[in-house]
Motif scaffolding. Structure first.
Motif, PDB file in Angstrom:
ATOM      1  N   GLY A   1      26.384  46.745  41.911  1.00 40.13           N
ATOM      2  CA  GLY A   1      25.381  46.441  42.920  1.00 40.13           C
ATOM      3  C   GLY A   1      25.003  44.981  43.027  1.00 40.13           C
ATOM      4  O   GLY A   1      24.236  44.610  43.906  1.00 40.13           O
ATOM      5  N   THR A   2      25.536  44.136  42.132  1.00 41.21           N
ATOM      6  CA  THR A   2      25.199  42.714  42.232  1.00 41.21           C
ATOM      7  C   THR A   2      26.031  42.049  43.318  1.00 41.21           C
ATOM      8  O   THR A   2      27.085  42.541  43.707  1.00 41.21           O
TER       9      THR A   2
ATOM     10  N   LEU B   1      38.945  42.107  41.019  1.00 47.64           N
ATOM     11  CA  LEU B   1      38.681  41.216  39.889  1.00 47.64           C
ATOM     12  C   LEU B   1      39.910  41.031  39.004  1.00 47.64           C
ATOM     13  O   LEU B   1      40.080  39.999  38.368  1.00 47.64           O
TER      14      LEU B   1
ATOM     15  N   LEU C   1      32.464  45.009  46.763  1.00 47.79           N
ATOM     16  CA  LEU C   1      33.114  44.847  45.460  1.00 47.79           C
ATOM     17  C   LEU C   1      32.367  45.557  44.340  1.00 47.79           C
ATOM     18  O   LEU C   1      32.942  46.377  43.616  1.00 47.79           O
ATOM     19  N   THR C   2      31.089  45.239  44.189  1.00 49.43           N
ATOM     20  CA  THR C   2      30.377  45.754  43.015  1.00 49.43           C
ATOM     21  C   THR C   2      29.863  47.186  43.200  1.00 49.43           C
ATOM     22  O   THR C   2      29.092  47.676  42.380  1.00 49.43           O
ATOM     23  N   MET C   3      30.301  47.859  44.278  1.00 49.85           N
ATOM     24  CA  MET C   3      30.079  49.301  44.331  1.00 49.85           C
ATOM     25  C   MET C   3      31.120  50.009  43.468  1.00 49.85           C
ATOM     26  O   MET C   3      30.957  51.166  43.095  1.00 49.85           O
ATOM     27  N   TYR C   4      32.226  49.306  43.164  1.00 47.14           N
ATOM     28  CA  TYR C   4      33.281  49.867  42.305  1.00 47.14           C
ATOM     29  C   TYR C   4      33.675  51.271  42.755  1.00 47.14           C
ATOM     30  O   TYR C   4      33.620  52.238  41.983  1.00 47.14           O
TER      31      TYR C   4
ATOM     32  N   VAL D   1      28.490  39.411  44.770  1.00 42.58           N
ATOM     33  CA  VAL D   1      29.587  38.548  44.328  1.00 42.58           C
ATOM     34  C   VAL D   1      30.104  37.793  45.540  1.00 42.58           C
ATOM     35  O   VAL D   1      30.435  38.399  46.546  1.00 42.58           O
TER      36      VAL D   1
ATOM     37  N   PRO E   1      31.033  41.987  36.866  1.00 41.06           N
ATOM     38  CA  PRO E   1      29.619  41.929  37.264  1.00 41.06           C
ATOM     39  C   PRO E   1      29.006  43.325  37.323  1.00 41.06           C
ATOM     40  O   PRO E   1      29.697  44.288  37.661  1.00 41.06           O
ATOM     41  N   PRO E   2      27.714  43.448  37.004  1.00 47.25           N
ATOM     42  CA  PRO E   2      27.063  44.766  37.044  1.00 47.25           C
ATOM     43  C   PRO E   2      27.127  45.372  38.438  1.00 47.25           C
ATOM     44  O   PRO E   2      27.204  44.656  39.437  1.00 47.25           O
TER      45      PRO E   2
END
Lengths: 341, 341
Positions: free
Chosen positions: B337-338, A228, A269-272, B340, B334-335
């Motif tokens: 688990g969402t 990001l 990605l959104t597992m960060y 993307v 983004p939160p």
């Protein structure tokens, strides 16, 4: 294969070591001794708690023996396999050779390095010239959330093959690797496969490890946020990966064309997710920058590949490691205001 | 020179701004209004406490006026000088032009930028095409230890000269710069000199600022520790400085041969001084990486100078800035688990 029940030592009782011990002991063919450090008391007294995508929920699981230091083999006994899953921090003693030395019987013990990076076999082959040394490249996703509590979210996929030892017959090395794969897979809960081309597999993993690991560790961003953040992928990660891919090619390993994108998009990605080196920085641990960044850099430069991005990342990691060495009292910093020539 | 008592606005009430206001007001020629932010209440109510190598100990010192926002000039009044000593964080609003705009009278106010970096005049000349814009390069060593408490350890040496504005006569620009120097020096406590070659002075300072600043900010090491740390000077600082020196040369500015060593050894080693960018990281402030790193990088690359070290440092700073923008709610993450795309 030896006729006695094979004797296995796992050095390193964190998440990767615990799952390795579990896989091997599940084969029914072996007795596993695991060497724990910070979690020794907890694991010896109460065993591991494991929540695993491969093994389900286990409470109080313990391999055959739990010890708190590498045992010294005596009286004709020997370990068939010594599996080293510790961090490999080349610039901080003890070396892996010194660490596992007491448990290695010359000419008998097969050493398995489930560790990241390049050229990690070299000091082992020098220290144990009559022993087979195997490469293990693991794609497991696991962590020790609390001491003795192992969470495994991503299946254990392990590639095992011989590091070439010029003193030994290739056929024997291959047999030892196949023996290990068979033992590791026998429980049926995991994917462990024989990997003839160890170099290719290691260079391939470096596309992730030598690039995303240091960039995340240096910036403090996980792999999702890095994607990001302004310019980080195009300005840092892709240039670094291009250098690794070029160095791999110069070393004789042609990687797939999509490898950079594949590695960048590997973590959702959104597992960060924090790569291991970022986790180590956050925990105040030393980082494995010499093997996963320094060695490919030196290999590439030796072969005339320009590596300007990796060189900067390497020296920044070196400085960050030095800062941690100061915190741990391993380097000398003169008192404020003193004269330094 | 104007016949009325010159009217001066200092935008930024930290250490550099306070000392600038003190110098100018000491001239007896001027009324200074200072714009404070975080320390406004303290400075307005009790004035500054100053411990200064140039000025000695002062308690409760206050310039003619203390305000908490840039005043809007109305009814034919104007400021002769608007001196901007704020951080110049080009990638975070407001811009310097927007910040000082209300106090600038077209064709009348001389704008003085006591700020680091390259090309900082460009947005000002675009926003105020009929105004003289002066460059101030400061070598002061000062900090605000607590709100309103200024410590100055290192003499205020200020180089002032015009940024060329193609709409105006060079002689007028020179006169304005000399007028400023005279006013700033009149108190006799400081060294402020006219600097004809603003570009040379700015590139020279970049040898320190574009190299030591980011390397220290990224690694967390002060300039003393950086000199002690394995490989940091040879592997990072000297290569970065060589790129700045080459870019300066390509831009027409020949820097002295000893410049790299001079800058590396400028801070006494065992003072363990943090460059401003490291201080900003430690305080959670945004960093001025665009003007002191991004602009010289873009200038050098435009002129065909290879800048691989600075490019990596730049993108790492950009990622670190992004991380801070997330903390301050300026970017969208983004939160967990969402999905993307």
């Amino acid at each position: 294969m030896s006729e006695h029940k094979a004797s296995v030592l796992v050095v390193g009782g964190g998440s990767v070591g615990a799952i390795a011990a579990l896989n091997i002991e599940s084969s029914g063919r072996t007795a596993v001794t695991i060497v724990c450090r910070s979690n020794f008391q907890i694991v010896r007294d109460g065993g591991y708690s494991i929540e695993s995508c491969d093994h389900g929920s286990l409470r109080g699981w313990r391999p055959s023996d739990v010890v708190n230091k590498v045992p010294r083999v005596v009286d004709g006994a020997h370990f068939d396999f010594v599996i080293c899953v510790t961090k490999n921090v080349a610039d901080v003693p003890p070396s892996v050779s010194d660490l596992i030395g007491p448990a290695v019987t010359p000419g008998k013990t097969t050493i398995v390095l489930i560790q990241n990076g390049l050229n990690i076999e070299k000091p082992l082959l020098a220290a144990f010239p009559q022993n087979i040394v195997l490469s293990g490249v693991s794609l497991i996703g696991a962590n020790e959330a609390e001491p003795g509590f192992i969470q495994q979210d991503f299946p254990d996929t392990l590639y095992v093959g011989p590091f070439r030892n010029a003193n030994l017959a290739p056929a024997d090395e291959k047999l030892a690797a196949e023996d290990f794969v068979s033992m590791y897979s026998a429980g049926g809960k995991t994917q462990c496969s024989y990997n003839a081309d160890v170099g290719w597999t290691r260079w391939r993993k470096l596309v992730y490890n030598a690039c995303l690991n240091p960039v995340c560790a240096i910036t403090g961003l996980d792999t999702g946020r890095l994607r990001l953040a302004d310019g980080a992928i195009e300005g840092l990660v892709r240039p670094a990966m291009a250098e690794i891919i070029a160095a791999a090619k110069a070393s004789g390993y042609e990687l797939p064309e999509t490898i950079a994108t594949d590695m960048i998009e590997m973590d959702p990605l959104t597992m960060y997710l924090p790569p291991s080196m970022l986790s180590d920085v956050r925990k105040g641990n030393f980082i494995e920058y010499e093997n996963i960044l320094g060695e490919p850099l030196r290999e590439g430069e030796k072969l005339g590949v320009p590596m300007p991005t990796l060189s900067v990342l390497y020296h920044l990691c070196q400085a960050i490691q030095w800062k941690n060495k100061e915190l741990k009292g391993l380097v000398n910093v003169p008192p404020k205001g003193t004269f330094v020539a």
